[in-house]
Design a protein around this motif. Sequence first.
Motif, PDB file in Angstrom:
ATOM      1  N   CYS A   1       0.848  -1.188   0.000  1.00 32.47           N
ATOM      2  CA  CYS A   1       0.000   0.000   0.000  1.00 32.47           C
ATOM      3  C   CYS A   1       0.891   1.248   0.000  1.00 32.47           C
ATOM      4  N   ASP A   2       0.399   2.304  -0.616  1.00 30.17           N
ATOM      5  CA  ASP A   2       1.129   3.562  -0.706  1.00 30.17           C
ATOM      6  C   ASP A   2       0.136   4.708  -0.639  1.00 30.17           C
ATOM      7  N   ARG A   3       0.625   5.922  -0.719  1.00 30.82           N
ATOM      8  CA  ARG A   3      -0.281   7.067  -0.546  1.00 30.82           C
ATOM      9  C   ARG A   3      -1.332   7.111  -1.641  1.00 30.82           C
ATOM     10  N   TRP A   4      -0.974   6.635  -2.840  1.00 33.58           N
ATOM     11  CA  TRP A   4      -1.943   6.650  -3.938  1.00 33.58           C
ATOM     12  C   TRP A   4      -3.058   5.640  -3.694  1.00 33.58           C
ATOM     13  N   ARG A   5      -2.715   4.501  -3.105  1.00 31.26           N
ATOM     14  CA  ARG A   5      -3.727   3.503  -2.750  1.00 31.26           C
ATOM     15  C   ARG A   5      -4.764   4.109  -1.810  1.00 31.26           C
ATOM     16  N   TYR A   6      -4.289   4.835  -0.813  1.00 32.83           N
ATOM     17  CA  TYR A   6      -5.233   5.425   0.138  1.00 32.83           C
ATOM     18  C   TYR A   6      -6.026   6.570  -0.474  1.00 32.83           C
ATOM     19  N   GLU A   7      -5.444   7.286  -1.412  1.00 34.21           N
ATOM     20  CA  GLU A   7      -6.218   8.295  -2.137  1.00 34.21           C
ATOM     21  C   GLU A   7      -7.347   7.628  -2.905  1.00 34.21           C
ATOM     22  N   HIS A   8      -7.075   6.480  -3.537  1.00 33.63           N
ATOM     23  CA  HIS A   8      -8.108   5.751  -4.264  1.00 33.63           C
ATOM     24  C   HIS A   8      -9.191   5.230  -3.325  1.00 33.63           C
ATOM     25  N   LEU A   9      -8.824   4.997  -2.062  1.00 31.58           N
ATOM     26  CA  LEU A   9      -9.794   4.538  -1.069  1.00 31.58           C
ATOM     27  C   LEU A   9     -10.548   5.699  -0.411  1.00 31.58           C
ATOM     28  N   GLY A  10     -10.267   6.932  -0.834  1.00 29.19           N
ATOM     29  CA  GLY A  10     -11.028   8.080  -0.358  1.00 29.19           C
ATOM     30  C   GLY A  10     -10.345   8.948   0.671  1.00 29.19           C
TER      31      GLY A  10
ATOM     32  N   THR B   1      -8.319  11.864   2.106  1.00 30.03           N
ATOM     33  CA  THR B   1      -7.974  13.208   1.628  1.00 30.03           C
ATOM     34  C   THR B   1      -6.761  13.773   2.352  1.00 30.03           C
ATOM     35  N   GLU B   2      -6.300  13.093   3.402  1.00 32.76           N
ATOM     36  CA  GLU B   2      -5.089  13.474   4.114  1.00 32.76           C
ATOM     37  C   GLU B   2      -4.125  12.287   4.103  1.00 32.76           C
ATOM     38  N   TYR B   3      -2.887  12.559   4.476  1.00 34.39           N
ATOM     39  CA  TYR B   3      -1.872  11.506   4.456  1.00 34.39           C
ATOM     40  C   TYR B   3      -2.270  10.337   5.351  1.00 34.39           C
ATOM     41  N   HIS B   4      -2.087   9.123   4.850  1.00 35.86           N
ATOM     42  CA  HIS B   4      -2.339   7.901   5.606  1.00 35.86           C
ATOM     43  C   HIS B   4      -1.047   7.096   5.630  1.00 35.86           C
ATOM     44  N   ARG B   5      -0.671   6.625   6.784  1.00 35.46           N
ATOM     45  CA  ARG B   5       0.521   5.792   6.859  1.00 35.46           C
ATOM     46  C   ARG B   5       0.357   4.593   5.938  1.00 35.46           C
ATOM     47  N   ASN B   6       1.469   4.124   5.364  1.00 34.83           N
ATOM     48  CA  ASN B   6       1.378   3.053   4.385  1.00 34.83           C
ATOM     49  C   ASN B   6       2.665   2.234   4.384  1.00 34.83           C
ATOM     50  N   CYS B   7       2.561   1.024   3.833  1.00 34.08           N
ATOM     51  CA  CYS B   7       3.686   0.087   3.886  1.00 34.08           C
ATOM     52  C   CYS B   7       4.870   0.545   3.044  1.00 34.08           C
ATOM     53  N   ALA B   8       4.600   1.179   1.898  1.00 34.09           N
ATOM     54  CA  ALA B   8       5.712   1.632   1.059  1.00 34.09           C
ATOM     55  C   ALA B   8       6.571   2.641   1.816  1.00 34.09           C
ATOM     56  N   ASP B   9       5.936   3.620   2.427  1.00 28.67           N
ATOM     57  CA  ASP B   9       6.693   4.608   3.193  1.00 28.67           C
ATOM     58  C   ASP B   9       7.339   3.983   4.421  1.00 28.67           C
ATOM     59  N   ASN B  10       6.660   3.007   5.028  1.00 23.05           N
ATOM     60  CA  ASN B  10       7.254   2.316   6.175  1.00 23.05           C
ATOM     61  C   ASN B  10       8.561   1.629   5.795  1.00 23.05           C
ATOM     62  N   MET B  11       8.583   1.016   4.611  1.00 23.57           N
ATOM     63  CA  MET B  11       9.812   0.372   4.154  1.00 23.57           C
ATOM     64  C   MET B  11      10.933   1.389   4.010  1.00 23.57           C
ATOM     65  N   VAL B  12      10.631   2.505   3.359  1.00 25.34           N
ATOM     66  CA  VAL B  12      11.637   3.547   3.139  1.00 25.34           C
ATOM     67  C   VAL B  12      12.134   4.095   4.473  1.00 25.34           C
ATOM     68  N   GLU B  13      11.225   4.381   5.401  1.00 29.57           N
ATOM     69  CA  GLU B  13      11.591   4.929   6.707  1.00 29.57           C
ATOM     70  C   GLU B  13      12.429   3.933   7.509  1.00 29.57           C
ATOM     71  N   ALA B  14      12.027   2.655   7.488  1.00 29.21           N
ATOM     72  CA  ALA B  14      12.752   1.655   8.271  1.00 29.21           C
ATOM     73  C   ALA B  14      14.169   1.480   7.739  1.00 29.21           C
TER      74      ALA B  14
ATOM     75  N   ILE C   1      -9.066   0.434   6.399  1.00 28.24           N
ATOM     76  CA  ILE C   1     -10.255   0.724   5.601  1.00 28.24           C
ATOM     77  C   ILE C   1     -10.871  -0.568   5.074  1.00 28.24           C
ATOM     78  N   THR C   2     -10.047  -1.474   4.557  1.00 27.14           N
ATOM     79  CA  THR C   2     -10.511  -2.807   4.173  1.00 27.14           C
ATOM     80  C   THR C   2     -10.235  -3.763   5.339  1.00 27.14           C
ATOM     81  N   PRO C   3     -10.804  -4.991   5.295  1.00 31.14           N
ATOM     82  CA  PRO C   3     -10.598  -5.933   6.409  1.00 31.14           C
ATOM     83  C   PRO C   3      -9.309  -6.747   6.325  1.00 31.14           C
TER      84      PRO C   3
END
Length: 200
Positions: free
Chosen positions: A96-105, A107-120, A181-183
């Motif tokens: 998941c990435d920021r674009w995935r969460y934008e597609h899920l609706g 409108t603000e930044y949502h933490r995501n696995c892609a960024d988590n990888m980069v940060e870690a 957002i999803t289960p």
Amino acid sequence: MAITRDIIPATRGKALRLSAGEAVKVINTHGAQVVDTWAFCVEDLSHHMSMEHTRVENGRLMPAVGQTLFTNRREPILVLEEDTSPGIHDTLMAACDRWRYEHLGCTEYHRNCADNMVEAMAGIGLEAAYVPQPLNLFMHIPINGDFTLTQGEPLTKPGDYVTLRAARDCYVVFSACPQDITPINGAGRKPTEAHIEVAG
């Protein structure tokens, strides 16, 4: 044998280095948490674990106990040594990435696995050129009769774990998936922490 235990905080990532022969146990502490997993060769970060190559080399949609996880150069990097879960792990879904969460609706930044990888990785002084497709431990993505995919709930129970043993010196990166957002992380849609144990 010395065992080091650490936490993958809920919605965050964790990176570590494994020497060839060392193993990391990934524990689904609460039973419904997906853990995105990457591995990179120490000598070259562009040489990394690859799900598409692993599927080809194993002839299987997801790895089974005893099977090897391969790199984008078709070389062994990790071995799935133990799995106390039902053995359902996803090898199809991109992190998941920021674009995935934008597609899920969102409108603000949502933490995501892609960024988590980069940060870690940055946390241990590394920078990857891009985010490969991870091994999504404990993620349940049923393939339906019409070939559609379902965002299913994990089939794991609290304390289920997998053990991955390094076939070579590598960096392994984990993300406790932030999806709420999803289960994907269970019916409660509440991401939780997971734990890891490293042993020689």
